[in-house]
Design an enzyme around this catalytic site. Sequence first.
Site, PDB file in Angstrom:
ATOM      1  CB  SER A  48      -0.925   0.018   1.226  1.00  0.00           C
ATOM      2  OG  SER A  48      -1.769   1.152   1.194  1.00  0.00           O
ATOM      3  CD  GLU A  49      -1.072   3.828  -3.263  1.00  0.00           C
ATOM      4  OE1 GLU A  49      -1.924   4.401  -3.955  1.00  0.00           O
ATOM      5  OE2 GLU A  49      -1.000   2.583  -3.161  1.00  0.00           O
ATOM      6  CG  ASN A  50      -1.211   3.900   3.366  1.00  0.00           C
ATOM      7  OD1 ASN A  50      -1.111   2.870   2.708  1.00  0.00           O
ATOM      8  ND2 ASN A  50      -1.878   3.948   4.486  1.00  0.00           N
ATOM      9  CB  SER A  90       5.773   3.837   0.184  1.00  0.00           C
ATOM     10  OG  SER A  90       4.712   3.184  -0.477  1.00  0.00           O
TER      11      SER A  90
END
Length: 219
Positions: A48-50, A90
């Site tokens: 997840s890019e967060n 990320s």
Amino acid sequence: MALSDARSRMVARAAREIAPGMVVNLGIGLPTKVVNHLPADFPVCLHSENGLTGIGPTLPLERADRNLIDAGGAYVSTIPGSAFFDSAVSFALVRSGRLDLTLLGAFEVAQNGDLANWKIPGKFSPGAGGAIELAQKARRVVVMTTHCDRKGNPKLLESCSLPLTAKGRVARIYTDMAVVDVTAQGFALVELAEGISETEIREATGAPLALPQGDIPRF
């Protein structure tokens, strides 16, 4: 919000796109539902890019850690080996080509693989987010979307009319009506959803659609 039967079948079918050992990003919207269709012991690293790798099933509010969400804001769980990191790390993972697969939502997909999924002119958009880099850098880009918009207009088109996220990057599209590959010759039907006819899928697609020879598989 509960998914319709057609959307649930689409999500379950898209989950089969993921192979053991992959590093996979699940985009905001329908793609984030895929995690709940993977076996508990399935050997995959979800990103997840967060700032999270190693994502477990989504949880109801009463069981959730309210500090633990995916990029779409859903409460998720961890699994053995989960890792947390900042946005710089990320996106370094994304930009360096370490993602085997990304599953993204879409407003429009063109027959040459162009993707539009971040902005509809005249409507509020928080920004492109990570979609542009995910679509450019993942080794394989797959879209999950309804076949038509709320007005019944096709989302699979000869060319996109909305601002592009990426050019020529989409390899496959999962919709509530079909599985469609993007080939050098354009859209090619792979599978049909139960209850959908060849005539219906042609009418719902805004570009030529090649059909396979023989019986068309169903999902």
